[in-house]
Write a protein that holds these residues in place. Structure first.
Motif, PDB file in Angstrom:
ATOM      1  N   GLN A 124      25.120  58.158  68.061  1.00  0.00           N
ATOM      2  CA  GLN A 124      26.116  58.810  68.680  1.00  0.00           C
ATOM      3  C   GLN A 124      27.498  58.166  68.627  1.00  0.00           C
ATOM      4  OE1 GLN A 124      24.769  57.276  72.508  1.00  0.00           O
ATOM      5  NE2 GLN A 124      23.613  58.998  73.324  1.00  0.00           N
ATOM      6  N   HIS A 125      28.360  59.204  68.618  1.00  0.00           N
ATOM      7  CA  HIS A 125      29.730  58.581  68.505  1.00  0.00           C
ATOM      8  C   HIS A 125      30.658  59.421  69.556  1.00  0.00           C
ATOM      9  CE1 HIS A 125      29.045  56.885  64.473  1.00  0.00           C
ATOM     10  NE2 HIS A 125      28.204  58.147  64.226  1.00  0.00           N
ATOM     11  N   ASN A 126      31.880  58.464  69.550  1.00  0.00           N
ATOM     12  CA  ASN A 126      32.971  59.083  70.529  1.00  0.00           C
ATOM     13  C   ASN A 126      34.164  58.916  69.917  1.00  0.00           C
ATOM     14  OD1 ASN A 126      33.237  56.509  71.350  1.00  0.00           O
ATOM     15  ND2 ASN A 126      32.474  57.081  73.336  1.00  0.00           N
ATOM     16  N   LEU A 143      31.253  61.538  74.138  1.00  0.00           N
ATOM     17  CA  LEU A 143      29.975  60.990  73.820  1.00  0.00           C
ATOM     18  C   LEU A 143      29.221  62.004  73.130  1.00  0.00           C
ATOM     19  CD1 LEU A 143      28.963  58.312  72.903  1.00  0.00           C
ATOM     20  CD2 LEU A 143      27.886  58.221  75.238  1.00  0.00           C
ATOM     21  N   PRO A 168      31.273  53.495  71.498  1.00  0.00           N
ATOM     22  CA  PRO A 168      29.950  54.220  71.988  1.00  0.00           C
ATOM     23  C   PRO A 168      29.448  53.355  73.286  1.00  0.00           C
ATOM     24  CG  PRO A 168      29.429  53.657  69.700  1.00  0.00           C
ATOM     25  CD  PRO A 168      30.911  53.357  70.028  1.00  0.00           C
TER      26      PRO A 168
END
Length: 382
Positions: A124-126, A143, A168
């Motif tokens: 997961q990334h943001n 996200l 994240p």
């Protein structure tokens, strides 16, 4: 507000990622879908294509008119990067580069970023913009799981240089940052930069230098370890990270990224703006053979610039800017003036400047020759 998607993301992450990672908590994911959208239909839209640092995309130094919506696209890429001979980092990047690309807008503009998390990624990334207001800098609204995209828009209300980075949640935050997931945005005043007297200042070129501290693990024989993927690298990397002693401190992703054939190029008489970011540790840029004519040490253009600095300070988690007019030709070293980190760990860049030498500024009066130590030099001692 906790959403069903937030809960699903958390559950999916625990199932899909290695046991030692933790997904961002669902409470950190906001749902603003019930809020009436703002009507910006009267604003002009422009698209900017991001470029690989140290270069910066085309932009105006003075805003050409009313505020605009500036559209960017950025893709998250997880990949292995050789940061030095034999030292490989399982990197996480914005747009495939370390640092992520510099974005440039003007105060009052709207930044509209579409963030893509490639389907082949594991994590997961943001994105958390230090220039933005609300929602963890946009982190709780961006996200994304692998294979997802999100679009964030925020108003650039404060002029200056600002860091952005992946955040994240929990222990994922420092790991993603020191694995390469940081960049910067520059919000110019609408009427351009001003000097200490409030007079307009323009630059002939701008270079973006992102400084990174990396923590590459070693095996029992002292050789750097190499991992199959980013997930496998986490436990050993975390152990090194928690020791707070980086294996490498580099500019733009690797040792030598801005030296030799990759050196920055300028010309005598040009005014060069250096934008320097460090998302994790304090640093102290210095241009050997030059100065900071005008330095926004904390990167905020509402503040008067410092003048004539030899070395300036960039606080961890921030970006600064320094303007210098090159007066002499030659090879200038731009370094982190913790010289151990510059020379031994990699935080050095070179600027090659073309032009004609000015002996009035510096002259070699006598080239090195041997001297008679019996009779000469003694008067130098106290």
């Amino acid at each position: 507000m906790l959403t069903r998607r937030a809960a699903l993301m958390g559950a999916a992450s625990f199932a899909a990622l290695p046991a030692m990672t933790r997904a961002a908590s669902a409470e950190e994911i906001m749902d603003t879908s019930m809020v009436e959208p703002v009507d910006l239909s009267n604003l002009k839209r422009i698209k900017r294509k991001l470029v690989r640092p140290p270069e910066v995309h085309a932009h105006e130094q003075v805003a050409p008119g009313a505020p605009r919506i500036v559209e960017f696209e950025m893709q998250i890429v997880e990949k292995e990067v050789e940061v030095d001979n034999g030292a490989y980092l399982q990197a996480m990047t914005f747009n495939g580069s370390i640092p992520g690309p510099l974005m440039v807008v003007h105060e009052g503009d709207y930044v509209e970023l579409t963030l893509f998390n490639s389907p082949e990624n594991m994590m997961q990334h943001n994105i958390d913009f230090h220039a933005a207001t609300g929602a963890l800098g946009g982190g709780s609204l961006t996200l994304v799981n692998p294979g997802e995209k999100a679009t964030l828009r925020f108003k650039a209300t404060r002029p200056g240089t600002f860091v952005y980075h992946c955040a994240p949640g929990g222990p994922m935050i420092p790991w993603h940052v020191v694995s390469g997931m940081a960049g910067a945005i520059m919000v110019l005043p609408r009427d351009g930069l001003k000097d200490h007297e409030g007079k307009p200042v323009k630059y002939d070129r701008v270079f973006y230098i992102g400084e990174n501290d990396f923590y590459v693990p070693k095996d029992e024989n002292g050789s750097y370890k190499r991992f199959a993927d980013v997930g496998e690298s986490y436990p050993d990397t975390l152990e090194v990270m928690n020791g707070l002693i980086p294996s490498h401190v580099v500019f733009n992703g690797k040792v030598g990224a801005l030296t030799g054939d990759n050196a920055l190029q300028a010309a005598q008489g040009e005014k060069v703006l250096f934008v320097h970011s460090q998302a994790n540790r304090d640093t102290r840029p210095h241009l050997i053979g030059g100065h900071g004519d005008l330095v926004w040490e904390r990167g905020k253009f509402n503040n008067l610039p410092e003048r004539d600095l030899e070395t300036w300070f960039i606080a961890g988690g921030s970006a600064g800017a320094a303007l210098y007019k090159f007066l002499q030709p030659g090879v200038y070293a731009y370094v982190n003036h913790n010289l151990i980190e510059a020379v031994n760990l990699g935080a050095t860049a070179h600027v090659v400047v073309e032009g004609d030498w000015n002996n009035d500024l510096m002259e070699q009066v006598q080239a090195p020759v041997e001297y008679n130590a019996t009779h000469e030099g003694r008067t130098a001692l106290p």
